[in-house]
Design a protein around this motif. Structure first.
Motif, mmCIF file in Angstrom:
data_model
loop_
_atom_site.group_PDB
_atom_site.id
_atom_site.type_symbol
_atom_site.label_atom_id
_atom_site.label_comp_id
_atom_site.label_asym_id
_atom_site.label_seq_id
_atom_site.Cartn_x
_atom_site.Cartn_y
_atom_site.Cartn_z
ATOM 1 N N LEU A 323 -6.909 5.222 14.825
ATOM 2 C CA LEU A 323 -8.304 4.874 14.552
ATOM 3 C C LEU A 323 -8.451 3.559 13.791
ATOM 4 C CD1 LEU A 323 -9.697 8.363 13.455
ATOM 5 C CD2 LEU A 323 -10.319 7.104 15.507
ATOM 6 N N TYR A 324 -7.465 3.248 12.945
ATOM 7 C CA TYR A 324 -7.599 2.101 12.049
ATOM 8 C C TYR A 324 -7.203 0.817 12.788
ATOM 9 C CZ TYR A 324 -7.646 -0.459 7.637
ATOM 10 O OH TYR A 324 -7.944 -1.336 6.620
ATOM 11 N N SER A 325 -8.189 0.172 13.411
ATOM 12 C CA SER A 325 -7.933 -1.050 14.177
ATOM 13 C C SER A 325 -8.097 -2.313 13.349
ATOM 14 C CB SER A 325 -8.872 -1.108 15.393
ATOM 15 O OG SER A 325 -10.215 -0.933 14.993
ATOM 16 N N GLY A 326 -8.313 -2.173 12.067
ATOM 17 C CA GLY A 326 -8.448 -3.336 11.187
ATOM 18 C C GLY A 326 -9.374 -3.014 10.029
ATOM 19 N N GLU A 327 -9.561 -3.978 9.149
ATOM 20 C CA GLU A 327 -10.398 -3.763 7.977
ATOM 21 C C GLU A 327 -11.837 -3.450 8.368
ATOM 22 O OE1 GLU A 327 -8.711 -6.188 4.247
ATOM 23 O OE2 GLU A 327 -9.592 -7.454 5.789
ATOM 24 N N LEU A 328 -12.505 -2.687 7.515
ATOM 25 C CA LEU A 328 -13.866 -2.262 7.767
ATOM 26 C C LEU A 328 -14.835 -3.437 7.617
ATOM 27 C CD1 LEU A 328 -15.453 1.016 6.494
ATOM 28 C CD2 LEU A 328 -16.634 -1.136 6.097
ATOM 29 N N LEU A 329 -15.582 -3.752 8.680
ATOM 30 C CA LEU A 329 -16.597 -4.812 8.696
ATOM 31 C C LEU A 329 -16.144 -6.022 7.879
ATOM 32 C CD1 LEU A 329 -19.855 -2.661 8.295
ATOM 33 C CD2 LEU A 329 -18.929 -3.663 10.388
ATOM 34 N N PRO A 330 -15.117 -6.722 8.315
ATOM 35 C CA PRO A 330 -14.514 -7.785 7.501
ATOM 36 C C PRO A 330 -15.465 -8.921 7.143
ATOM 37 C CG PRO A 330 -13.664 -7.823 9.760
ATOM 38 C CD PRO A 330 -14.422 -6.553 9.607
ATOM 39 N N ARG A 331 -16.559 -9.102 7.903
ATOM 40 C CA ARG A 331 -17.511 -10.168 7.581
ATOM 41 C C ARG A 331 -18.497 -9.772 6.492
ATOM 42 N NH1 ARG A 331 -20.958 -10.943 11.893
ATOM 43 N NH2 ARG A 331 -21.943 -12.575 10.650
ATOM 44 N N SER A 332 -18.610 -8.492 6.219
ATOM 45 C CA SER A 332 -19.620 -8.027 5.274
ATOM 46 C C SER A 332 -19.245 -8.345 3.834
ATOM 47 C CB SER A 332 -19.817 -6.513 5.411
ATOM 48 O OG SER A 332 -20.702 -6.031 4.411
ATOM 49 N N GLU A 333 -20.254 -8.791 3.081
ATOM 50 C CA GLU A 333 -20.064 -9.027 1.648
ATOM 51 C C GLU A 333 -20.902 -8.067 0.820
ATOM 52 O OE1 GLU A 333 -20.923 -13.132 0.966
ATOM 53 O OE2 GLU A 333 -19.210 -13.849 2.139
ATOM 54 N N ARG A 341 -14.246 -0.626 1.956
ATOM 55 C CA ARG A 341 -13.161 -1.333 2.650
ATOM 56 C C ARG A 341 -11.880 -1.277 1.830
ATOM 57 N NH1 ARG A 341 -14.692 -7.049 2.659
ATOM 58 N NH2 ARG A 341 -16.241 -6.425 4.206
ATOM 59 N N TRP A 342 -11.994 -1.566 0.537
ATOM 60 C CA TRP A 342 -10.815 -1.556 -0.335
ATOM 61 C C TRP A 342 -10.275 -0.137 -0.480
ATOM 62 C CZ3 TRP A 342 -9.487 1.021 -4.715
ATOM 63 C CH2 TRP A 342 -8.312 0.587 -5.358
ATOM 64 N N GLU A 343 -11.171 0.838 -0.661
ATOM 65 C CA GLU A 343 -10.740 2.226 -0.865
ATOM 66 C C GLU A 343 -10.010 2.757 0.361
ATOM 67 O OE1 GLU A 343 -12.819 6.583 -1.697
ATOM 68 O OE2 GLU A 343 -13.901 4.744 -2.206
ATOM 69 N N LEU A 344 -10.545 2.499 1.557
ATOM 70 C CA LEU A 344 -9.934 2.996 2.780
ATOM 71 C C LEU A 344 -8.585 2.333 3.026
ATOM 72 C CD1 LEU A 344 -10.417 4.862 5.222
ATOM 73 C CD2 LEU A 344 -11.410 2.886 6.407
ATOM 74 N N SER A 345 -8.519 1.010 2.823
ATOM 75 C CA SER A 345 -7.273 0.283 3.017
ATOM 76 C C SER A 345 -6.197 0.782 2.061
ATOM 77 C CB SER A 345 -7.513 -1.218 2.817
ATOM 78 O OG SER A 345 -6.315 -1.942 2.967
ATOM 79 N N MET A 347 -6.067 3.735 0.610
ATOM 80 C CA MET A 347 -5.724 5.109 0.963
ATOM 81 C C MET A 347 -4.691 5.138 2.091
ATOM 82 S SD MET A 347 -8.517 8.053 2.022
ATOM 83 C CE MET A 347 -9.666 7.316 0.868
ATOM 84 N N LEU A 348 -4.912 4.326 3.116
ATOM 85 C CA LEU A 348 -3.977 4.274 4.237
ATOM 86 C C LEU A 348 -2.622 3.732 3.786
ATOM 87 C CD1 LEU A 348 -3.394 4.506 7.284
ATOM 88 C CD2 LEU A 348 -4.280 2.171 7.525
ATOM 89 N N ARG A 349 -2.635 2.653 3.027
ATOM 90 C CA ARG A 349 -1.380 2.041 2.565
ATOM 91 C C ARG A 349 -0.560 3.029 1.741
ATOM 92 N NH1 ARG A 349 0.836 -0.367 -1.895
ATOM 93 N NH2 ARG A 349 2.195 -2.185 -1.509
ATOM 94 N N GLU A 350 -1.220 3.741 0.830
ATOM 95 C CA GLU A 350 -0.502 4.672 -0.039
ATOM 96 C C GLU A 350 0.124 5.805 0.766
ATOM 97 O OE1 GLU A 350 1.015 6.175 -3.628
ATOM 98 O OE2 GLU A 350 0.187 4.219 -3.063
ATOM 99 N N SER A 351 -0.625 6.326 1.757
ATOM 100 C CA SER A 351 -0.105 7.405 2.585
ATOM 101 C C SER A 351 1.106 6.946 3.390
ATOM 102 C CB SER A 351 -1.204 7.915 3.524
ATOM 103 O OG SER A 351 -0.724 8.951 4.344
#
Length: 400
Positions: A323-333, A341-345, A347-351
């Motif tokens: 499912l994880y095809s890249g960062e969440l809405l990378p253009r959004s500020e 975006r940071w929390e999900l990234s 979470m995946l990295r730690e797992s």
């Protein structure tokens, strides 16, 4: 484990692992007399047969029988498949082990949720959304002390919806090192089986991972969202997926979008436009309603970012990486999106770093956000065989 924990002596609970200690605390609030407690039989034969026919997991039972039940018979164990409420729908395995299990009401139709019978692998896996092992005296109710068990929740592979629980129960073999990986492997295979069936394809899907502005899919049709609409949908769907999810106030949603309060009027205008978009989606007869005060989507739509969280909670890192095809809405500020975006990234990295297989770690390193991650790269080089082609590629890419 040292001194046995005793239900009415909380000072003895410190010998339990943290996840089981928390389960005992919940169990103590559910059961007044654990010594006499036993799993209730919630389903008679007619109701049980109906639920078996209608339950989504019925489609995966032939596969689970081959991967778990047949090996369990040879190992003197019992396999139980329960629904999301903790009611055991299928119980099979060694005849001798099943007869013994029935003396503790571990049988089809019985309710083994934490609320019904306290800490057990099926009940605690459902309560926490995570795989768990429980050995003999770690069960809150003494009637279950004759068993050990390993269990994990199983979810719909597309929506992340909790479908039920898969459990192995019996003697010490039920909590040996290989028991839980065997359960998780069977769950992954079963989810693959379910993924191929049309009845599990959700009607409305929102995708915001690796996407400039997000897309909505209804059936075979796709529409691109504006960045603002994708931000709003992500924030609302993420809120609904959280344990405390009850919607978002106008002030909080405005702050998550604009970075400060005082923009409620602008927010209401965006919400009105989004509401019109949802109602007007062609080919989708029942879109989620965007309610106000607080703002919330009813029912919550499927969102790929939430699907990743559910997959990780189930220990299914392969599904999470699918499912994880890249960062969440990378253009959004928008501050709320940046936070998710940071929390999900993270979470995946730690797992991946803590529990990922060599193949999963290599898949993760292919993500743009992971290519400069020295810690994950070193872990990949540590676990890969010396003659692995992937090892050579990683070394060449990192110039080590």
């Amino acid at each position: 484990m040292g001194r046995e924990p005793v239900p009415d002596e909380p000072q003895t609970w410190s010998v339990l692992p943290p996840v089981l200690r928390e389960s005992w605390l919940r169990s103590a609030s559910y059961l007044d007399d654990p010594v006499r407690a036993q799993a209730p039989i919630d389903l008679d034969e007619g109701d049980l047969n109906t639920l078996r026919r209608e339950h989504p997991l019925s489609a995966a039972m032939p596969l689970l029988d081959r991967l778990l039940v047949q090996p369990a018979k040879d190992a003197g164990l019992v396999v139980a498949i329960g629904d999301a409420q903790g009611r055991l729908l299928w119980v099979d395995g060694s005849r001798q082990a099943m007869r013994r299990a029935e003396t503790s009401a571990f049988q089809a139709g019985a309710n083994w949720s934490e609320r019904a019978v306290g800490t057990s692998a099926p009940g605690t896996a459902l309560a926490t959304g995570r795989a768990v092992q429980v050995s003999q005296e770690e069960h809150f109710v003494p009637a279950a002390h004759q068993f050990s068990c390993s269990a994990a929740p199983i979810r719909c592979p597309q929506t992340g919806e909790l479908l039920g629980v898969v459990d192995i129960t019996g003697g010490p073999a039920a909590v040996e090192t290989h028991a839980l990986p065997l359960v998780l492997a069977a769950i992954t295979a079963a989810q693959g089986e379910l993924r191929s069936r049309p009845r599990f394809a959700p009607q409305l899907r929102f995708s915001v991972l690796g996407s400039e502005s997000g897309t909505v899919t209804a059936g075979a049709s796709n529409w691109r969202l504006s960045l603002r609409h994708a931000e709003l949908l992500t924030l609302l769907a993420w809120e609904e997926s959280s344990p405390s999810g009850g919607g978002a106030s106008a002030a909080r949603l405005a702050e998550d979008i604009f970075g400060e309060t005082g923009h409620e009027v602008a927010l209401r205008a965006e919400v009105t436009r989004l509401r019109r978009l949802l109602v007007g989606l062609p080919g989708h007869a029942d879109p989620p309603r965007l309610n106000s005060r607080p703002y919330r989507l009813d029912p919550p739509p499927w969102l790929d970012a939430v699907g990743v969280v559910h997959a990780l909670a189930a220990g299914d890192r392969t599904a999470a990486l699918d499912l994880y095809s890249g960062e969440l809405l990378p253009r959004s500020e928008a501050p709320g999106i940046v936070r998710i975006r940071w929390e999900l990234s993270a979470m995946l990295r730690e797992s991946i770093l803590q529990d990922g297989s060599p193949w999963e770690i290599c898949r993760y390193l292919q993500l743009p956000e992971a290519r400069g991650d020295g810690e994950v790269l070193r872990e990949a080089l540590r676990v890969l065989p010396p003659d692995s082609p992937q090892r050579a590629l990683l070394i060449a890419r990192s110039n080590l």
